[in-house]
Design a protein around this motif. Structure first.
Motif, short mmCIF file in Angstrom:
data_model
loop_
_atom_site.label_atom_id
_atom_site.label_comp_id
_atom_site.label_asym_id
_atom_site.label_seq_id
_atom_site.Cartn_x
_atom_site.Cartn_y
_atom_site.Cartn_z
N ARG A 67 31.25 29.35 23.85
CA ARG A 67 30.66 29.26 25.19
C ARG A 67 31.49 28.40 26.14
O ARG A 67 31.43 28.56 27.34
CB ARG A 67 29.25 28.67 25.10
CG ARG A 67 28.32 29.45 24.22
CD ARG A 67 27.82 30.67 24.93
NE ARG A 67 26.81 31.32 24.12
CZ ARG A 67 26.51 32.58 24.23
NH1 ARG A 67 27.11 33.32 25.12
NH2 ARG A 67 25.59 33.12 23.46
N LYS A 68 32.27 27.45 25.61
CA LYS A 68 33.06 26.56 26.45
C LYS A 68 34.56 26.87 26.30
O LYS A 68 35.23 27.15 27.29
CB LYS A 68 32.77 25.09 26.10
CG LYS A 68 33.53 24.10 26.93
CD LYS A 68 33.06 24.09 28.38
CE LYS A 68 33.74 22.99 29.16
NZ LYS A 68 33.42 23.03 30.56
N SER A 69 35.08 26.78 25.08
CA SER A 69 36.51 27.08 24.89
C SER A 69 36.71 28.56 25.18
O SER A 69 35.86 29.39 24.89
CB SER A 69 36.95 26.74 23.47
OG SER A 69 36.28 27.53 22.53
N HIS A 70 37.84 28.88 25.82
CA HIS A 70 38.05 30.26 26.24
C HIS A 70 39.51 30.51 26.61
O HIS A 70 40.22 29.59 26.98
CB HIS A 70 37.17 30.57 27.46
CG HIS A 70 37.54 29.75 28.66
ND1 HIS A 70 37.07 28.47 28.84
CD2 HIS A 70 38.34 30.01 29.72
CE1 HIS A 70 37.57 27.98 29.97
NE2 HIS A 70 38.33 28.89 30.52
N PRO A 71 39.92 31.78 26.56
CA PRO A 71 41.23 32.14 27.12
C PRO A 71 41.08 32.35 28.62
O PRO A 71 39.99 32.70 29.11
CB PRO A 71 41.55 33.46 26.42
CG PRO A 71 40.21 34.06 26.13
CD PRO A 71 39.30 32.89 25.85
N ALA A 72 42.14 32.11 29.35
CA ALA A 72 42.19 32.43 30.77
C ALA A 72 43.27 33.49 30.94
O ALA A 72 44.44 33.24 30.64
CB ALA A 72 42.52 31.18 31.59
N LEU A 73 42.86 34.67 31.37
CA LEU A 73 43.78 35.79 31.50
C LEU A 73 44.25 35.91 32.94
O LEU A 73 43.44 35.92 33.87
CB LEU A 73 43.10 37.08 31.05
CG LEU A 73 42.54 37.06 29.63
CD1 LEU A 73 41.90 38.40 29.29
CD2 LEU A 73 43.61 36.71 28.62
N SER A 74 45.56 35.99 33.11
CA SER A 74 46.17 36.12 34.43
C SER A 74 46.04 37.57 34.90
O SER A 74 46.33 38.50 34.15
CB SER A 74 47.65 35.75 34.29
OG SER A 74 48.11 35.11 35.41
N VAL A 75 45.61 37.75 36.13
CA VAL A 75 45.38 39.08 36.70
C VAL A 75 46.50 39.40 37.68
O VAL A 75 46.91 38.55 38.47
CB VAL A 75 44.00 39.14 37.39
CG1 VAL A 75 43.75 40.51 37.98
CG2 VAL A 75 42.90 38.77 36.40
N ALA A 76 46.97 40.64 37.66
CA ALA A 76 48.06 41.08 38.55
C ALA A 76 47.67 40.93 40.01
O ALA A 76 46.49 40.98 40.37
CB ALA A 76 48.41 42.53 38.25
N ALA A 77 48.69 40.81 40.84
CA ALA A 77 48.50 40.66 42.28
C ALA A 77 47.55 41.71 42.83
O ALA A 77 47.71 42.90 42.59
CB ALA A 77 49.84 40.74 42.99
N GLY A 78 46.56 41.27 43.57
CA GLY A 78 45.64 42.18 44.23
C GLY A 78 44.62 42.86 43.34
O GLY A 78 43.86 43.70 43.81
N GLY A 79 44.54 42.50 42.06
CA GLY A 79 43.67 43.22 41.16
C GLY A 79 42.40 42.53 40.72
O GLY A 79 41.59 43.12 40.01
N ILE A 80 42.18 41.30 41.14
CA ILE A 80 41.05 40.55 40.58
C ILE A 80 39.69 41.08 41.05
O ILE A 80 38.75 41.15 40.26
CB ILE A 80 41.19 39.02 40.83
CG1 ILE A 80 40.24 38.28 39.89
CG2 ILE A 80 41.01 38.68 42.30
CD1 ILE A 80 40.58 36.84 39.67
N ASP A 81 39.58 41.51 42.29
CA ASP A 81 38.30 42.06 42.76
C ASP A 81 37.96 43.36 42.05
O ASP A 81 36.82 43.57 41.63
CB ASP A 81 38.33 42.28 44.27
CG ASP A 81 38.36 40.97 45.04
OD1 ASP A 81 37.64 40.04 44.66
OD2 ASP A 81 39.12 40.87 46.03
N ALA A 82 38.95 44.23 41.89
CA ALA A 82 38.73 45.51 41.20
C ALA A 82 38.36 45.27 39.73
O ALA A 82 37.51 45.97 39.18
CB ALA A 82 39.97 46.38 41.30
N LEU A 83 38.99 44.29 39.10
CA LEU A 83 38.67 43.98 37.71
C LEU A 83 37.24 43.47 37.59
O LEU A 83 36.50 43.86 36.68
CB LEU A 83 39.66 42.97 37.13
CG LEU A 83 39.39 42.55 35.69
CD1 LEU A 83 39.42 43.75 34.74
CD2 LEU A 83 40.40 41.50 35.25
N ALA A 84 36.83 42.59 38.49
CA ALA A 84 35.46 42.07 38.48
C ALA A 84 34.47 43.22 38.64
O ALA A 84 33.45 43.27 37.94
CB ALA A 84 35.27 41.04 39.60
N GLU A 85 34.77 44.16 39.52
CA GLU A 85 33.90 45.33 39.71
C GLU A 85 33.82 46.17 38.46
O GLU A 85 32.75 46.62 38.05
CB GLU A 85 34.46 46.20 40.85
CG GLU A 85 33.65 46.17 42.12
CD GLU A 85 34.25 47.09 43.16
OE1 GLU A 85 34.23 48.33 42.97
OE2 GLU A 85 34.74 46.55 44.17
#
Length: 127
Positions: A67-85
């Motif tokens: 619940r606390k420890s986690h990976p942080a994945l880097s998202v390509a330019a301009g793609g974070i909103d689409a990924l969240a959707e």
């Protein structure tokens, strides 16, 4: 120092996780599956390519989600909103966080409740 980078990280999952792992990491996130070496296949789980690194989903019994420890994945330019959707459409929780200046990021969970962070670099924070 001889350490030169990160080879892979492992996310724990319960036994029988392979189908859900392929659906989430392969289908929703679009990661390519990597064939596990023959001697390790009997342990269960599944591996995915993540740039020059790998993401391993490994079986842990008894299982308890991170619940606390986690990976942080880097998202390509301009793609974070689409990924969240895409994640929301797949039924995953999406929790935006603006605590880090110059970054656009959100937290979600894999099918077993493990926390995952998705980050757009400062230069792509408007994406």
């Amino acid at each position: 120092m001889n350490i030169v980078g990160l080879d892979h990280f492992l996310i724990a999952a319960p036994a029988g996780c392979e189908t859900q792992a392929r659906r989430f990491f392969g289908g929703v996130l679009g990661l390519a599956e990597v064939e596990k070496p023959e001697p390790l296949r009997r342990r269960g789980g599944v591996w995915f390519s993540l740039g020059a690194q790998q993401l391993h989903v490994g079986v842990e019994e008894p299982f308890s989600p991170a619940r606390k420890s986690h990976p942080a994945l880097s998202v390509a330019a301009g793609g974070i909103d689409a990924l969240a959707e895409r994640l929301a459409e797949a039924g995953a929780k999406v929790r935006w966080d603006d605590e880090v200046p110059g970054q656009k990021r959100f937290f979600s969970e894999d099918p077993w409740g493990n926390r995952i962070e998705f980050v757009a670099a400062a230069s792509t924070a408007r994406g």
